[in-house]
Design a protein around this motif. Sequence first.
Motif, PDB file in Angstrom:
ATOM      1  N   PRO A 191       0.816  -1.214   0.000  1.00  0.00           N
ATOM      2  CA  PRO A 191       0.000   0.000   0.000  1.00  0.00           C
ATOM      3  C   PRO A 191       0.852   1.268   0.000  1.00  0.00           C
ATOM      4  N   ILE A 238       1.579 -14.984  -0.243  1.00  0.00           N
ATOM      5  CA  ILE A 238       0.894 -13.872   0.414  1.00  0.00           C
ATOM      6  C   ILE A 238       1.313 -13.703   1.868  1.00  0.00           C
ATOM      7  N   GLU A 263      -9.350 -12.793  -2.480  1.00  0.00           N
ATOM      8  CA  GLU A 263      -9.211 -11.413  -2.011  1.00  0.00           C
ATOM      9  C   GLU A 263      -7.862 -11.179  -1.330  1.00  0.00           C
ATOM     10  N   GLN A 264      -7.336 -12.211  -0.697  1.00  0.00           N
ATOM     11  CA  GLN A 264      -6.034 -12.074  -0.052  1.00  0.00           C
ATOM     12  C   GLN A 264      -4.921 -11.928  -1.082  1.00  0.00           C
ATOM     13  N   GLU A 267      -4.469  -8.487  -2.407  1.00  0.00           N
ATOM     14  CA  GLU A 267      -3.805  -7.528  -1.527  1.00  0.00           C
ATOM     15  C   GLU A 267      -2.316  -7.410  -1.816  1.00  0.00           C
ATOM     16  N   VAL A 268      -1.732  -8.425  -2.461  1.00  0.00           N
ATOM     17  CA  VAL A 268      -0.285  -8.404  -2.718  1.00  0.00           C
ATOM     18  C   VAL A 268       0.057  -8.417  -4.205  1.00  0.00           C
ATOM     19  N   ASN A 270      -1.167  -6.739  -7.975  1.00  0.00           N
ATOM     20  CA  ASN A 270      -2.018  -5.793  -8.693  1.00  0.00           C
ATOM     21  C   ASN A 270      -2.688  -6.521  -9.848  1.00  0.00           C
TER      22      ASN A 270
END
Length: 320
Positions: A191, A238, A263-264, A267-268, A270
Amino acid sequence: MTTYGIHASHEQIHPTQLLDAVVRAERAGFDAAMSSDHFSPWSTRQGQSGFAWSWLGAALQATSLPFGVVNAPGQRYHPAIIAQAIGTLAAMYPGRFWAALGSGEASNEHITGDRWPRKDVRTARLRESVDVIRALLAGEEVSHDGLVRVDRARLWTRPEQPPALIGAAVSEATARWCAEWADGLITVNAPTERLRRMVEAYRGAGGRGKLHLQVHLSWAPDEEEAARLAYDQWRSNIFAPPVCWDLDMVDHFDVVSERVAPEQVAEVVNISSDLGRHAEVLSGYADLGFDEIYLHHVGQQQREFIEAFGSEVLPKLRTT
């Protein structure tokens, strides 16, 4: 201007296909390349793990791109051998090679049969290894008795200009520590605020040199296919430290990732079928101050990614 390169993932792709990929990437307009250095993949689905240092010689000869590699000296590799490998490639291809140095993962290092040390010990071992490598590249004869041992080592083939030794970090604390010795920093996508803090930690501690970023991404013309590729290939990747550092077998990663949700993974990685969206995200990383950004398409087939990003994404990035 920001450099946009391609990441060569040895744990996913056969070295012959990977060589073809970097040749294609240069033709498509990528500026540079970097390479992983693994003994084992992260999952049986990835299924490869060629020897990076053999491959790097071929890749440097087959292209005119600058290359880097992420390496962990101290257990699987003796630092004097890594100094020799770095010195030889840098002597043969002046100005085209750098090495990032980190403390490693058990999945690669356990093969020696030696005990996997605590993180603080691994960090101290890395620092000793860095000092040994720098001294050897400077032409010194090195003897050292510590967490690594060296007896009267000297490099007889060295580059005129020692290449950059980059610090590899995934935490702010490590980024600050790298500022003590590194010629630059490399980390992975995260992020925006976390990356901003990483940059500030390194620069605030006096860190010099270029900032490098490895970006995990998944692209396909179809959104569902982009998500499927990411889930298939990267769901074992992940896990935050210490899990990713301390698991030592491929089947262990496969077991712990059995219940990972899509979904996990998002998070890592794109994930998008929208090339404009990828260009926007990559441009945002450049705005944070990263000088070199290396694109890692987590799918095993690279040709479509290289052609699409070469024709649609890189030109947009160079005009923003």
